[in-house]
Design an enzyme around this catalytic site. Structure first.
Site, PDB file in Angstrom:
ATOM      1  N   TYR A  41      -0.244   9.743   6.652  1.00  0.00           N
ATOM      2  CA  TYR A  41       0.974   9.355   5.923  1.00  0.00           C
ATOM      3  C   TYR A  41       1.636  10.488   5.147  1.00  0.00           C
ATOM      4  O   TYR A  41       2.710  10.293   4.580  1.00  0.00           O
ATOM      5  CB  TYR A  41       0.653   8.184   4.981  1.00  0.00           C
ATOM      6  CG  TYR A  41       0.187   6.948   5.714  1.00  0.00           C
ATOM      7  CD1 TYR A  41       0.995   6.346   6.676  1.00  0.00           C
ATOM      8  CD2 TYR A  41      -1.064   6.391   5.457  1.00  0.00           C
ATOM      9  CE1 TYR A  41       0.570   5.219   7.367  1.00  0.00           C
ATOM     10  CE2 TYR A  41      -1.500   5.259   6.144  1.00  0.00           C
ATOM     11  CZ  TYR A  41      -0.674   4.684   7.097  1.00  0.00           C
ATOM     12  OH  TYR A  41      -1.092   3.568   7.771  1.00  0.00           O
ATOM     13  N   ALA A  87       1.847  -2.945   6.532  1.00  0.00           N
ATOM     14  CA  ALA A  87       1.130  -3.802   7.480  1.00  0.00           C
ATOM     15  C   ALA A  87       1.862  -5.119   7.760  1.00  0.00           C
ATOM     16  O   ALA A  87       1.597  -5.775   8.777  1.00  0.00           O
ATOM     17  CB  ALA A  87      -0.283  -4.083   6.966  1.00  0.00           C
ATOM     18  N   ASN A 131       0.797  -1.236   0.000  1.00  0.00           N
ATOM     19  CA  ASN A 131       0.000   0.000   0.000  1.00  0.00           C
ATOM     20  C   ASN A 131       0.827   1.284   0.000  1.00  0.00           C
ATOM     21  O   ASN A 131       0.269   2.368  -0.126  1.00  0.00           O
ATOM     22  CB  ASN A 131      -1.004   0.030   1.167  1.00  0.00           C
ATOM     23  CG  ASN A 131      -2.004  -1.112   1.070  1.00  0.00           C
ATOM     24  OD1 ASN A 131      -2.632  -1.265   0.028  1.00  0.00           O
ATOM     25  ND2 ASN A 131      -2.118  -1.913   2.115  1.00  0.00           N
ATOM     26  N   ARG A 152      -3.314   8.123  -0.155  1.00  0.00           N
ATOM     27  CA  ARG A 152      -3.767   7.321   0.964  1.00  0.00           C
ATOM     28  C   ARG A 152      -3.699   8.109   2.275  1.00  0.00           C
ATOM     29  O   ARG A 152      -2.628   8.594   2.639  1.00  0.00           O
ATOM     30  CB  ARG A 152      -2.812   6.135   1.028  1.00  0.00           C
ATOM     31  CG  ARG A 152      -2.975   5.222   2.158  1.00  0.00           C
ATOM     32  CD  ARG A 152      -1.834   4.202   2.181  1.00  0.00           C
ATOM     33  NE  ARG A 152      -2.138   3.215   3.189  1.00  0.00           N
ATOM     34  CZ  ARG A 152      -1.241   2.524   3.843  1.00  0.00           C
ATOM     35  NH1 ARG A 152       0.044   2.681   3.578  1.00  0.00           N
ATOM     36  NH2 ARG A 152      -1.612   1.669   4.759  1.00  0.00           N
TER      37      ARG A 152
HETATM   38  C1  DQA Z   1       3.067   2.118   8.241  1.00  0.00           C
HETATM   39  C2  DQA Z   1       2.256   1.730   9.482  1.00  0.00           C
HETATM   40  C3  DQA Z   1       1.550   0.409   9.283  1.00  0.00           C
HETATM   41  O1  DQA Z   1       0.782   0.079  10.435  1.00  0.00           O
HETATM   42  C4  DQA Z   1       0.621   0.494   8.098  1.00  0.00           C
HETATM   43  O2  DQA Z   1      -0.002  -0.757   7.873  1.00  0.00           O
HETATM   44  C5  DQA Z   1       1.279   0.988   6.870  1.00  0.00           C
HETATM   45  C6  DQA Z   1       2.229   2.097   6.986  1.00  0.00           C
HETATM   46  C7  DQA Z   1       3.679   3.534   8.368  1.00  0.00           C
HETATM   47  O3  DQA Z   1       4.526   3.860   7.543  1.00  0.00           O
HETATM   48  O4  DQA Z   1       3.276   4.303   9.246  1.00  0.00           O
HETATM   49  O5  DQA Z   1       0.991   0.556   5.765  1.00  0.00           O
HETATM   50  O6  DQA Z   1       4.145   1.202   8.111  1.00  0.00           O
END
Ligand code: DQA
Length: 148
Positions: free
Chosen positions: A28, A82, A16, A23
């Site tokens: 983020y 994740a 992702n 997103r």
């Molecule tokens: C992440 C935090 C994870 O919990 C989440 O699933 C992500 C992004 C972060 O960069 O804050 O995809 O790794």
């Protein structure tokens, strides 16, 4: 060119993270993955280091990439997405690589849902940077530039 430091860094982004910039921007940030990668590559170059950067939505692809690329690298910077919370084959591949691993999270995983506070990668990582947004990747590269 720095006299110390690890020269070639494998930078990996998990599931992702290709959607950065679209997103959940309040969590983020608004930069796209290619903007973040450009900044990381630029900082690494300034510090005399080379980067090899990949993103995948699949744990198996990340394991394959680590097995293929780790031999030519001196450190790994990874945001496992994740997979951080349950990706045991990714964790094993990182451990098997035998390189310093810096785990990066854009968000502060300790200030969100309780399930995000557990990382299966953290115990095999040199360190973790969580909550500094894209600057966390830069901090990781800067740390590695002074590491021998
Ligand atoms: C992440 C935090 C994870 O919990 C989440 O699933 C992500 C992004 C972060 O960069 O804050 O995809 O790794």
């Amino acid at each position: 060119m720095a006299s110390k430091g690890l020269r070639k860094i494998l930078v990996l982004h998990g599931p992702n993270l290709n959607a950065l910039g679209k997103r959940n921007k309040s969590v983020y940030g608004s930069k796209t993955l290619s903007e973040v990668n450009g900044l990381v590559q630029q900082r690494a170059r300034e510090l005399g280091m080379e980067t090899v950067i990949h993103q995948s939505n699949s744990e198996g692809d990340l394991v394959d990439l680590i097995q293929k690329e780790a031999g030519g690298a001196s450190a790994i910077v990874i945001n496992p997405g994740a997979l951080t919370h349950y990706g045991l084959s990714l964790r094993d591949a990182l451990e098997d690589a035998g390189l310093p691993v810096i785990e990066v999270h854009l968000s502060n995983i300790y200030a969100r849902e309780p399930w995000r506070a557990h990382s299966v990668v953290a115990p095999i990582a040199r360190g973790q940077i969580s909550g500094l947004g894209w600057r966390g990747y830069i901090a990781a590269v800067e740390y590695l530039s002074t590491e021998t």
